[in-house]
Structure formats: structure tokens, C-alpha cells
Design a protein around this motif. Sequence first.
Motif, PDB file in Angstrom:
ATOM      1  N   VAL A  53       0.922  -1.088  -0.038  1.00  0.00           N
ATOM      2  CA  VAL A  53      -0.081  -0.144  -0.053  1.00  0.00           C
ATOM      3  C   VAL A  53       0.956   1.345  -0.074  1.00  0.00           C
ATOM      4  O   VAL A  53       0.728   2.160  -0.699  1.00  0.00           O
ATOM      5  N   LEU A  54       1.868   1.303   0.670  1.00  0.00           N
ATOM      6  CA  LEU A  54       2.505   2.529   0.991  1.00  0.00           C
ATOM      7  C   LEU A  54       3.552   2.832  -0.127  1.00  0.00           C
ATOM      8  O   LEU A  54       4.069   3.900  -0.444  1.00  0.00           O
ATOM      9  N   LYS A  79       5.905   8.715  -2.658  1.00  0.00           N
ATOM     10  CA  LYS A  79       7.107   8.328  -3.070  1.00  0.00           C
ATOM     11  C   LYS A  79       8.012   8.869  -2.033  1.00  0.00           C
ATOM     12  O   LYS A  79       9.328   8.953  -2.438  1.00  0.00           O
ATOM     13  N   GLU A  80       7.644   9.539  -0.872  1.00  0.00           N
ATOM     14  CA  GLU A  80       8.420   9.835   0.185  1.00  0.00           C
ATOM     15  C   GLU A  80       8.897   8.843   0.946  1.00  0.00           C
ATOM     16  O   GLU A  80       8.370   7.733   0.790  1.00  0.00           O
ATOM     17  N   ASP A 128      15.028   0.419   4.553  1.00  0.00           N
ATOM     18  CA  ASP A 128      15.045  -0.564   3.802  1.00  0.00           C
ATOM     19  C   ASP A 128      13.922  -0.866   3.183  1.00  0.00           C
ATOM     20  O   ASP A 128      13.311  -1.448   2.214  1.00  0.00           O
ATOM     21  N   LYS A 129      12.825  -0.869   4.238  1.00  0.00           N
ATOM     22  CA  LYS A 129      11.361  -1.134   3.786  1.00  0.00           C
ATOM     23  C   LYS A 129      10.586  -0.301   4.945  1.00  0.00           C
ATOM     24  O   LYS A 129      11.045   0.222   5.412  1.00  0.00           O
ATOM     25  N   TRP A 130       9.134  -0.152   4.607  1.00  0.00           N
ATOM     26  CA  TRP A 130       8.349   0.453   5.386  1.00  0.00           C
ATOM     27  C   TRP A 130       8.170  -0.151   6.829  1.00  0.00           C
ATOM     28  O   TRP A 130       7.908  -1.539   6.812  1.00  0.00           O
ATOM     29  N   GLN A 131       8.409   0.769   7.795  1.00  0.00           N
ATOM     30  CA  GLN A 131       7.897   0.396   9.176  1.00  0.00           C
ATOM     31  C   GLN A 131       7.225   1.216  10.023  1.00  0.00           C
ATOM     32  O   GLN A 131       7.161   2.436   9.638  1.00  0.00           O
ATOM     33  N   LEU A 132       6.294   0.705  10.985  1.00  0.00           N
ATOM     34  CA  LEU A 132       5.440   1.608  11.751  1.00  0.00           C
ATOM     35  C   LEU A 132       6.462   2.264  12.798  1.00  0.00           C
ATOM     36  O   LEU A 132       7.276   1.640  13.464  1.00  0.00           O
ATOM     37  N   GLN A 133       6.559   3.587  12.536  1.00  0.00           N
ATOM     38  CA  GLN A 133       7.186   4.376  13.551  1.00  0.00           C
ATOM     39  C   GLN A 133       6.463   4.473  14.652  1.00  0.00           C
ATOM     40  O   GLN A 133       7.080   4.500  15.920  1.00  0.00           O
ATOM     41  N   SER A 134       5.212   4.879  14.594  1.00  0.00           N
ATOM     42  CA  SER A 134       4.583   5.215  15.870  1.00  0.00           C
ATOM     43  C   SER A 134       3.101   5.185  15.400  1.00  0.00           C
ATOM     44  O   SER A 134       2.602   5.321  14.345  1.00  0.00           O
ATOM     45  N   LEU A 135       2.217   4.760  16.676  1.00  0.00           N
ATOM     46  CA  LEU A 135       0.779   4.819  16.487  1.00  0.00           C
ATOM     47  C   LEU A 135       0.205   5.217  17.889  1.00  0.00           C
ATOM     48  O   LEU A 135       0.404   4.836  19.082  1.00  0.00           O
ATOM     49  N   LYS A 136      -0.521   6.490  17.687  1.00  0.00           N
ATOM     50  CA  LYS A 136      -0.900   7.046  18.997  1.00  0.00           C
ATOM     51  C   LYS A 136      -2.330   7.505  18.867  1.00  0.00           C
ATOM     52  O   LYS A 136      -2.937   7.851  17.748  1.00  0.00           O
ATOM     53  N   ALA A 174      -1.212   7.593  12.625  1.00  0.00           N
ATOM     54  CA  ALA A 174      -0.210   6.603  12.307  1.00  0.00           C
ATOM     55  C   ALA A 174       1.173   7.254  11.323  1.00  0.00           C
ATOM     56  O   ALA A 174       0.662   8.028  10.630  1.00  0.00           O
ATOM     57  N   SER A 175       2.188   6.732  11.935  1.00  0.00           N
ATOM     58  CA  SER A 175       3.495   7.440  11.337  1.00  0.00           C
ATOM     59  C   SER A 175       4.396   6.195  10.863  1.00  0.00           C
ATOM     60  O   SER A 175       4.816   5.341  11.533  1.00  0.00           O
ATOM     61  N   PHE A 176       4.554   6.322   9.601  1.00  0.00           N
ATOM     62  CA  PHE A 176       5.493   5.222   9.018  1.00  0.00           C
ATOM     63  C   PHE A 176       6.830   5.772   8.296  1.00  0.00           C
ATOM     64  O   PHE A 176       6.673   6.762   7.785  1.00  0.00           O
ATOM     65  N   ILE A 177       7.818   5.015   8.533  1.00  0.00           N
ATOM     66  CA  ILE A 177       9.174   5.507   7.692  1.00  0.00           C
ATOM     67  C   ILE A 177       9.737   4.373   7.022  1.00  0.00           C
ATOM     68  O   ILE A 177       9.421   3.338   7.232  1.00  0.00           O
TER      69      ILE A 177
END
Length: 481
Positions: free
Chosen positions: A99-100, A105-106, A147-155, A141-144
Motif C-alpha cells: 500500500v505505502l 514517493k516520500e 530498507d522497507k516501510w516500518q511503523l514508527q508510531s501509532l498514537k 499513524a506514522s510510517f518511515i
Amino acid sequence: MQRLIVTENPEKWTLNVEGVQIVSPSDYINDEEYAKQKNVKVINLCKSYQYQSEGYYISLLAEARGHKSLPVTSTLMDFKLPNLAREDAQDFDKLIQDVLDVATKEDKIEFNIYLGTNNNQALSRISQLMFNLFQMPIQKASFIKKDKWQLQSLKPLNLKDLSDAEREELMESLKLFLTGKKIVRKNYKRKKYDLAILVNQDDPNPPSDSKALQKFVKAADKVGFSTEFITKADYGKLTQFDALFIRETTNVNHHTFRFARRAEYEGLAVIDDSNSILKCTNKVYLNELLAANNIPTPKSVIIQKNRHEAIDLEFPYVLKQPDGAFSKGVKKVKNKEEQETLLKEFFQQTELMIAQEFMPTSFDWRVGILGGEVIYVCKYFMAKNHWQIIDWKSKNKDRLGDSETFPVHMAPKNLIAISLKATKLIGNGLYGVDVKEVDGKFYIVEINDNPSIESGIEDEVDNMDLYEKIMSHMMKIVLSH
């Protein structure tokens, strides 16, 4: 079900949805009217969920009063453990990556989730996923991407955190959440109780066809349910309902089992209940259960991986995958060569198998049982030039054999007796018992927790009465809770 939105300054809200009332935290805490009400769903939109804040106590009081709360207090505590969100998100890694990669593209993305929705369609699947995992009304939700997408935070977020535009988006999501996007009739008066029917449009052999599903809706309406069809994507919406009716092929390692377990935890009436799914979908368990209780079955042997010599049956015999459905995991073994090939194939997925005596018959009996009472009796004839009811290899229309439905009082008494005795070992739910008849004797082949109920087949004798019996039974469970 009465729905309450608890939030500060309810007079400023313009939400107008039938059956929904907006009240202040003070009113919900202090007014005895709310304390005494039953069958209530509380959506907690207070300005803070911090420990011992008003918002925290709204969820806590709702649970103590037997009301269904969104969020529940355990979810509030989960958000104090950020690693938990990241670990759960890893279970859905492929969806997140797919999905991401398309959505941006960021290398970083942040977005709000309102009751499982987001106005960006590209993010809708992840929004639903995160809401299913952590059922907070509003989340960020914040994803960075490294190498691949990771969940950075969910608050969690509160109303005070939202801009005017974001509040409008929340309002639209609330309307969707409260009214249901898949309500099956446009012009209806909402009933006191809400029923969810879990279906899967991609299920190649669903237990009920579209006509039967509509008959269930009509019967549910008659006994007092408003009905909505839901899918596996609607896991986060379960707490909106009073009852769950699973009309999708069930299995233990499957979302249908998770739906049943979650619904039971939330106090919903459930068919099929998780205990019945667990017991009926495993043929090894059923074989041992029936044998231990002296219920006649075809001669059966449990085979352990790398212990093929234990098969003491004449060829041909039937080999059964423990959790196969609709006879898909059932193969007839004609000789030693076929035996070794099929065992090698099946043992890639399981440590135990069932080998069973082959009993050639022109039909199988199916006895439908609900709450310890027989509700239908059918004969399922074998498919043309085949030994099973369905010929899975055939692409023709006649891959399915004919059927004949009987008034219950005309069915053989011994057939009824053995079927009732077998299902009492499982529970008090909805079952379909498959029975072989040979020389006037009856042998249990399987007990299905999710039996077929299709228009023109199982309902051929009782028609709408059959559907009303099932929905009335569901209502009895609701009222007994």
C-alpha cells in the motif's frame, strides 16, 4: 442497540443519526438513567484518555455497567506500549509494503485514522488494519521507510487535536460507522438489536447462496434484528452488534475463528461459536470423540507422519485432511502408489491424518440440528459418475449431485437419534451431520459446524420457517445474555 457518544460540549454537535444520543461525561457518570440502561454501545470521544481522566473513567464505567465501549480500557493501556503496535504491524508486513509503495514517493508518511477510515482511498486498507488491531476512535499513524516501510508510531488523538477540516472528516466517518455502509435495506426502521452476517463474496462454495442470505435478512427482521452484511475487513466493527452469524466457510487458523472468539469476548450471540468451529473442523478430534462415545462411524485409523504401516484398511479407502471443508481434503486411495503420493502431499501440512473405510452409497444423509432440535433432513446424492456429492475436477454444471429434502417426521428414527447423540457431544449450536446408511444401519461421517443452507435445497420443505427458526434461536441467545 442504543448508541451513546460521550464527549464534552455535546450541544455543539450537529450529528443527526437515528438511535444515537450525544451526552456529556458528567451526564453519563452521574445520571442514573444511563447507569440502568442495557444493550448500550458507548463511543468515548472525550478530550483525554489519560489514566484516571474523565475519558479513562467513561470507558471503565461503561465496561462495569455491561455497556460495549469503544475504546475499552485495555486498549488505552496498550497505547502505553509502543512496541506492541509495531510487533502487531509486522504480522501484516506485505499489506503495509504494497500500500505505502503506491501511496507515496516520500520516505515518511503520517495520517489520521477515523474509526478505520481515511479520506485518502490509497490508505484505506491500512487504516482498517490499524483500527482492527487497536480500536481507538481517532489515531495517528506514522510510517518511515528505510530498507522497507516500518511503523514508527501509532498514537491516540482526541477532538482537541483535530483541525476543523479533520473534525468534518471524523463526522463523516462517524456517520458511516454508526449507520453501517452495508445495511441490506435502504428504507427500514432500525430494530432494537443488531445482527452482523459474516460473508465472503470470493468464497467459491459459501454455506448460503444470495437468495438464502436474503431470506435470513427477512427472518431476522421479523424476529427483531436490523441486519448488516460484514466481511473480514470489518473486524473492528464487531462491537457495534448484538449477534454474529457466520455464513462463510470456517476454520481454526482463519479469520472466521478470530471473529467468533472476539464476538464471544464482547458478549455477542454467535453462530458458529468458536468451540464448535474448533471441534468440528478437525476430523482427528471428531474421530476420537465419536469412538470414545461408541457412536458408529466407518472404520477409521489415525495415521502419524512416518508411520504409514498403521493403515489397516483394504483398498480403496478414504484419506482425510484433518481440517478440509466441502470434501476438498478428502481423497479416495486405490492402491499403494496413490497412498504414498497422497500421504507425502498431505503430511506437508499436518502431523496426523485420518484414513477411513470407503462406504460406497448413492447418497449421504444430512441432518440439520439447531439447539438440540432437528430442523431439516436431506439426502445429498453423489455427483454424476463420481463417489462424492461434489466432483471437484468437473467443470460441468452437473458437478453437484441432486438433493431431496424430507419433513423431519418422515426421516428414519434411528438416523435422527444418532445425529442428536453426536451433536450433543459438540454443543448447542447449528450443525449439519453427514450420515451413511448401509443395510439399514447408520454411520456418522462428519459433523459440520457451518452447514449448507441454500435456497431450494435445505429449505425445500419448511421454506421461511427454517430461516425464522434459526433467527429466533439467535434472538433467544441475545436475550439470555
